[in-house]
Design an enzyme around this catalytic site. Structure first.
Site, PDB file in Angstrom:
ATOM      1  N   LYS A  61       0.858  -1.211   0.000  1.00 22.44           N
ATOM      2  CA  LYS A  61       0.000   0.000   0.000  1.00 22.44           C
ATOM      3  C   LYS A  61       0.879   1.242   0.000  1.00 22.44           C
ATOM      4  O   LYS A  61       2.043   1.206   0.409  1.00 22.44           O
ATOM      5  CB  LYS A  61      -0.935   0.030   1.214  1.00 22.44           C
ATOM      6  N   ASP A  84      -2.503  -1.485  10.298  1.00 21.20           N
ATOM      7  CA  ASP A  84      -2.678  -1.450   8.831  1.00 21.20           C
ATOM      8  C   ASP A  84      -3.351  -2.711   8.288  1.00 21.20           C
ATOM      9  O   ASP A  84      -3.696  -2.774   7.106  1.00 21.20           O
ATOM     10  CB  ASP A  84      -1.306  -1.322   8.136  1.00 21.20           C
TER      11      ASP A  84
HETATM   12  P1  ATP Z   1       3.835  -0.235   7.906  1.00 22.28           P
HETATM   13  O1  ATP Z   1       3.766   0.470   6.585  1.00 22.28           O
HETATM   14  O2  ATP Z   1       2.644  -1.146   8.173  1.00 22.28           O
HETATM   15  O3  ATP Z   1       4.189   0.635   9.060  1.00 22.28           O
HETATM   16  P2  ATP Z   1       6.366  -1.185   7.047  1.00 22.28           P
HETATM   17  O4  ATP Z   1       6.092  -1.438   5.598  1.00 22.28           O
HETATM   18  O5  ATP Z   1       7.047   0.105   7.362  1.00 22.28           O
HETATM   19  O6  ATP Z   1       5.025  -1.306   7.822  1.00 22.28           O
HETATM   20  P3  ATP Z   1       7.223  -3.897   7.304  1.00 22.28           P
HETATM   21  O7  ATP Z   1       7.762  -4.198   5.957  1.00 22.28           O
HETATM   22  O8  ATP Z   1       5.918  -4.497   7.678  1.00 22.28           O
HETATM   23  O9  ATP Z   1       7.221  -2.333   7.615  1.00 22.28           O
HETATM   24  O10 ATP Z   1       8.368  -4.348   8.344  1.00 22.28           O
HETATM   25  C1  ATP Z   1       8.462  -3.848   9.670  1.00 22.28           C
HETATM   26  C2  ATP Z   1       9.044  -4.946  10.540  1.00 22.28           C
HETATM   27  O11 ATP Z   1       8.067  -5.963  10.677  1.00 22.28           O
HETATM   28  C3  ATP Z   1      10.242  -5.620   9.911  1.00 22.28           C
HETATM   29  O12 ATP Z   1      11.440  -5.007  10.309  1.00 22.28           O
HETATM   30  C4  ATP Z   1      10.131  -7.059  10.400  1.00 22.28           C
HETATM   31  O13 ATP Z   1      10.957  -7.282  11.518  1.00 22.28           O
HETATM   32  C5  ATP Z   1       8.688  -7.230  10.881  1.00 22.28           C
HETATM   33  N1  ATP Z   1       7.926  -8.250  10.117  1.00 22.28           N
HETATM   34  C6  ATP Z   1       7.160  -9.203  10.656  1.00 22.28           C
HETATM   35  N2  ATP Z   1       6.575  -9.963   9.715  1.00 22.28           N
HETATM   36  C7  ATP Z   1       6.983  -9.498   8.530  1.00 22.28           C
HETATM   37  C8  ATP Z   1       6.706  -9.876   7.179  1.00 22.28           C
HETATM   38  N3  ATP Z   1       5.896 -10.904   6.869  1.00 22.28           N
HETATM   39  N4  ATP Z   1       7.280  -9.126   6.205  1.00 22.28           N
HETATM   40  C9  ATP Z   1       8.078  -8.068   6.515  1.00 22.28           C
HETATM   41  N5  ATP Z   1       8.379  -7.695   7.771  1.00 22.28           N
HETATM   42  C10 ATP Z   1       7.839  -8.387   8.784  1.00 22.28           C
END
Ligand code: ATP
Length: 307
Positions: free
Chosen positions: A20, A157
Site C-alpha cells: 500500500k 494497517d
Molecule cells: P507499515 O507500513 O505497516 O508501518 P512497514 O512497511 O514500514 O510497515 P514492514 O515491511 O511491515 O514495515 O516491516 C516492519 C518490521 O516488521 C520488519 O522489520 C520485520 O521485523 C517485521 N515483520 C514481521 N513480519 C513481517 C513480514 N511478513 N514481512 C516483513 N516484515 C515483517
C-alpha cells in the site's frame, strides 16, 4: 467451531499480498492508550508478495504447527519464526476457529518482493493474506467483519490490507470507508537502503511543534471526482516532519521524482519509500530508468493502483 484436515476445501492456496501507499496521512491526536488517532487515505498497488499456504495433517517430522519459509531473495532481517506477522495471523486464525494446533501443520511460504520497513505495509499485507487464505481454505467460517477485527488486534494497517483498494482509514487505522477507485495512473516507488521503524517515527512526531496536516477532505473529494491532478495537489503526510530532519535523503527523493515529471510525490507511511504519481506511462518509464541509474542501491519499481 473446530476443523479437521478433511474439512479443508483445498489443502493449499496461493495468494497475492499487495503493498500500500498513503495518499495522505494526518495525525489527529494521541490517545490515552498510546496509539495515535489518524486520518489516512490508503491505496493498494500492484507490487506484491506471493504467499502460499499448505495445510497437512501433522506427523512426527513436524516439530512445530506453523512454519514460515521464504523463497527468492530473502531480505536481511526477514523474520522466519513466530515474530513474523504471517505466523501470528495463522496462530490467531487457528485459535479463533478452535482448530486443534496439535493435529495440523501449516507451511506458509513467502516470496518477498515488498521492501521491508519502507512504509509499504509489507508485514501487514502478508498477515492479511494469511487470514483471507486460511478462511477461504476452510470455506469461509469467519465473516469479513471478524477478520477485520482480528487483523486490527495484530496491526493497525491489517484491516486496510484485508479490505484493499482505495480507502479512508480513521481511528488507529481500523475504521475503514471504501472510496471510488483511483483514476488510472502510473506510480514509481523509490526506496533508499534505510529501514525506518514506525514506532520511532511516531515517538519523534510527538515532539514536532505545530505540524500542518494534509487536507483529507479535499483528498477524498478529489478521489470521488476522479480528478488525478487535484489528488496529486492534495497529497500530504504529516510524518514527513518527523522523518525529513533525520533523513534528508528522503526529502531529496521527493524532489527528484517531481523534477522527473511526477504530478505529485510523497513519503509513504513512516517511510522510507517515496512514491511519485504519473499520468503518462512514458514519463514514468523514463523516471524508473533514471532513478535506477542514479541510485543503483535503491529499490525502484513501477506499478499501478489496484482494487
Ligand atoms: P507499515 O507500513 O505497516 O508501518 P512497514 O512497511 O514500514 O510497515 P514492514 O515491511 O511491515 O514495515 O516491516 C516492519 C518490521 O516488521 C520488519 O522489520 C520485520 O521485523 C517485521 N515483520 C514481521 N513480519 C513481517 C513480514 N511478513 N514481512 C516483513 N516484515 C515483517
Amino acid at each position: 467451531m473446530s476443523f479437521l484436515c478433511t474439512d479443508l476445501k483445498t489443502k493449499n492456496i496461493s495468494l497475492k499480498a499487495p503493498a500500500k501507499i498513503n495518499l495522505s496521512l494526518d495525525v489527529l491526536g494521541k490517545r490515552k492508550d498510546g496509539y495515535h488517532d489518524l486520518a489516512m487515505v490508503m491505496q493498494t498497488v500492484g507490487l506484491c508478495d506471493n504467499i502460499t499456504i499448505d495445510v497437512t495433517k501433522k506427523d512426527k517430522s513436524h516439530s512445530a504447527s506453523i512454519r514460515i519459509c521464504a523463497t527468492g531473495e530473502v531480505p536481511p532481517g526477514f523474520p522466519l519464526g513466530d515474530t513474523n506477522l504471517a505466523y501470528r495471523a495463522a496462530g490467531m486464525f487457528f485459535k479463533e476457529t478452535g482448530s486443534s494446533m496439535e493435529d495440523h501443520f501449516s507451511k506458509i511460504t513467502i516470496d518477498k518482493h515488498i521492501p521491508m520497513a519502507a512504509g509499504l505495509a509489507g508485514g501487514s499485507t502478508d498477515a492479511a493474506a494469511v487470514l483471507l487464505g486460511l478462511n477461504s481454505m476452510l470455506k469461509d467460517p469467519l465473516p469479513m467483519e471478524k477478520l477485520l477485527r482480528m487483523g486490527a488486534t495484530l496491526g493497525a494497517d491489517i484491516p486496510f490490507c484485508i479490505h484493499r483498494g482505495t480507502c479512508l482509514c480513521e481511528g488507529i487505522g481500523d475504521d475503514i470507508t471504501g472510496l471510488p477507485a483511483l483514476p488510472f495512473c502510473h506510480i514509481i516507488l523509490a526506496v533508499p537502503p534505510i529501514g525506518i521503524s514506525t514506532k520511532d517515527v511516531y515517538e519523534k512526531f510527538d515532539h514536532v511543534k505545530a505540524p500542518k496536516g494534509p487536507d483529507t477532505v479535499r483528498m477524498v473529494k478529489a478521489i470521488s471526482d476522479g480528478d488525478l491532478e487535484d489528488i496529486c495537489h492534495s497529497l500530504g503526510n504529516v510524518l514527513e516532519y518527523a522523518v525529513f530532519p533525520e533523513h534528508p535523503i528522503i526529502e531529496g527523493i521527493r524532489s527528484e521524482l517531481s523534477s522527473l515529471g511526477a504530478l505529485g510525490a510523497l513519503m509513504s507511511g513512516s517511510g522510507s519509500c517515496v512514491f511519485g504519481i504519473f499520468d503518462d506511462e512514458d514519463k514514468a518509464s523514463l523516471c524508473l530508468s533514471m532513478m535506477r541509474e542514479m541510485h543503483p542501491d535503491y529499490s525502484v519499481n513501477m506499478t499501478v493502483p489496484t482494487e
